[in-house]
Design an enzyme around this catalytic site. Structure first.
Site, short mmCIF file in Angstrom:
data_model
loop_
_atom_site.label_atom_id
_atom_site.label_comp_id
_atom_site.label_asym_id
_atom_site.label_seq_id
_atom_site.Cartn_x
_atom_site.Cartn_y
_atom_site.Cartn_z
N HIS A 1 0.80 -1.24 0.00
CA HIS A 1 0.00 0.00 0.00
C HIS A 1 0.83 1.28 0.00
O HIS A 1 0.30 2.35 -0.31
CB HIS A 1 -0.93 0.04 1.22
CG HIS A 1 -1.96 -1.04 1.25
ND1 HIS A 1 -2.84 -1.26 0.20
CD2 HIS A 1 -2.26 -1.96 2.21
CE1 HIS A 1 -3.63 -2.29 0.52
NE2 HIS A 1 -3.29 -2.73 1.72
N HIS B 1 -6.64 -7.33 0.34
CA HIS B 1 -6.73 -5.91 -0.03
C HIS B 1 -6.10 -5.65 -1.40
O HIS B 1 -5.14 -6.31 -1.77
CB HIS B 1 -6.02 -5.04 1.02
CG HIS B 1 -6.59 -5.18 2.40
ND1 HIS B 1 -6.06 -6.04 3.34
CD2 HIS B 1 -7.66 -4.58 2.98
CE1 HIS B 1 -6.78 -5.95 4.46
NE2 HIS B 1 -7.75 -5.08 4.26
N ASP C 1 -4.08 -12.47 4.63
CA ASP C 1 -5.36 -12.01 5.18
C ASP C 1 -6.53 -12.44 4.30
O ASP C 1 -7.69 -12.17 4.61
CB ASP C 1 -5.36 -10.49 5.39
CG ASP C 1 -4.82 -9.71 4.21
OD1 ASP C 1 -4.58 -10.33 3.15
OD2 ASP C 1 -4.61 -8.49 4.34
#
Length: 430
Positions: free
Chosen positions: A137, A174, A261
């Site tokens: 990110h 994500h 995740d």
């Protein structure tokens, strides 16, 4: 088919000792747990183990702005009250806190990914693993989503010195927004991210319609998924899309971000993947026999993260791990079953066959828009930038020492490769 893959594995015990703070979901301690599982299954005997160099500020500034790198270098928990403007400007705060040894933490995980890419470039390994990396990110000038330095971008920039085209694949829950953004305008990197999208889920980007711009048009591929996707639907979609991508794009190297995740039961995730399902993606990518850089990423139920990355280390080594976890320093975390397998998730799968079919069709449509194996003007490959940082005090490996001390003496990846003697005259990499 390669006879036997040569695997380089990067680890520094110091990454696992940093602490983001109470109640923060990111627990670097999961890296120590992963490493001890790898050791307890004797996987370290089948790989070359290296302690990464700490990336120099000038290396980090190959992607990040130098004022941002300088700020990370200077800020400490004791002085952060003096930097309120910069904290806001560079997005440090609740999600990306300032903690003890923050910059050193960034240097180690980024150094691991850079070293991994260099070993692949120098053809001294076929697969390189850095579970501490994968912080996808981070942006050029700011921290985001627990990520400060984008090691993936730095690793890809390194690979681009030797490969006209690099494929980036991301299976974190994500969206891999920082990596996509860095290469949004170029056809030299294709980014493919499989992620949860919608319901204000972080980071809010990654729609199938986001495909890149200018020279990078159609070179960003997004596979937006809904809650509860399971092994069968995820791996089927993954294999068909990645097969088509590799066939169309013909990359010279692959970077695979294995954020855990996306596993069932993750503290911040919402998918139903088992470790076997997650690992099946790694097994599939390995079969292309291309230079492969594998990193970690997200993952917030730390015992499951450790299980997953240990199993995937086994997959990369063609080694099936017994389900019963051997005795190790962190064994208590894996009770009461002490097994590698984790229970399946019970989140309802909201991904209908027709929804997944539509996504796949849109992705294939975008792939048809790019020319087969795009031509890239090859420039002369610049030499590796390296400031020698030798510590040649070789200790007797037979001496008994505790694990932390042993980790500190894992071989440093500072050796020169053939043709590298003119390194120090070149200060710029890319």
């Amino acid at each position: 088919m390669r006879s036997k893959d040569r695997i380089a594995y990067f680890y520094d015990g110091d990454v696992g000792s940093v602490y983001f703070g109470p109640n923060h979901p990111m627990k670097p301690h999961r890296l120590c747990m992963t490493h001890h599982l790898v050791l307890s299954y004797d996987l370290h005997k089948k790989m070359e183990i290296y302690r990464p160099h700490k990336a120099y500020p000038v290396e980090l500034a190959q992607f990040h702005s130098s004022d941002y790198v300088d700020f990370l270098h200077r800020i400490t928990p004791d002085t952060q009250h003096l930097f309120s403007n910069e904290l806001a400007k560079f997005n440090l705060g609740e999600d990306c806190p300032v903690f003890e040894n923050l910059f050193e933490f960034c240097q180690i995980y980024a150094g691991g990914t850079i070293d991994a890419a260099r070993r692949l470039n120098n053809q001294v390994c076929d697969i390189a693993i850095n579970w501490a990396g994968g912080l996808h990110h981070a942006k050029k000038c700011e921290a985001s989503g627990f990520c400060y330095i984008n090691d993936l971008v730095l690793g890809i920039l390194e690979l681009l010195k030797h490969h006209p085209r690099v494929l980036y694949i991301d299976i974190d829950v994500h969206h891999g927004d920082g990596v996509e953004e860095a290469f949004y305008f170029t056809d030299r990197v294709m980014t493919v991210s499989f992620h949860k999208y919608g319901d204000m889920f972080f980071p809010g980007t990654g729609d199938v319609k986001e495909t890149g711009e200018r020279e990078g048009k159609f070179y960003a591929i997004n596979v937006p998924l809904k809650d509860g996707i399971d092994d069968t639907s995820f791996t089927r979609l993954f294999k068909s899309i990645i097969s088509k991508v590799v066939e169309t794009y013909v990359p010279g190297a692959i970077v695979l971000q294995c954020g855990a995740d996306s596993l069932a039961g993750d503290r911040l995730g919402c998918f139903n993947l088992s470790i076997d399902g997650h690992a099946e993606c790694v097994r599939f990518v390995k079969k292309f026999n291309l230079p492969l850089l594998v990193t970690g990423g997200g993952g917030y139920t730390k015992e499951n993260v450790a299980r997953c990355w240990a199993v995937e280390t086994g997959v990369l080594l063609d080694t099936e791990l017994p389900n019963e976890i051997p005795e190790n320093e962190y064994i208590k975390y894996f009770g009461p079953e002490y097994s590698l397998r984790i229970p399946n998730g019970h989140i309802e799968n909201l991904n209908s066959k027709s929804y997944l079919g539509t996504i796949k069709m849109q992705v294939f449509e975008n792939l048809r828009c790019i020319q087969h194996a795009p031509g890239v003007q090859m420039q002369e490959v610049p030499p590796d930038f390296y400031i020698p940082d030798f510590d040649e005090d070789e200790q007797n490996p037979d001496e008994r020492m505790d694990q932390h001390t042993q980790d500190k003496h894992i071989q440093r990846d500072d050796e020169y490769y053939e043709g590298d003697h003119d390194n120090d005259q070149n200060m710029e990499d890319v």
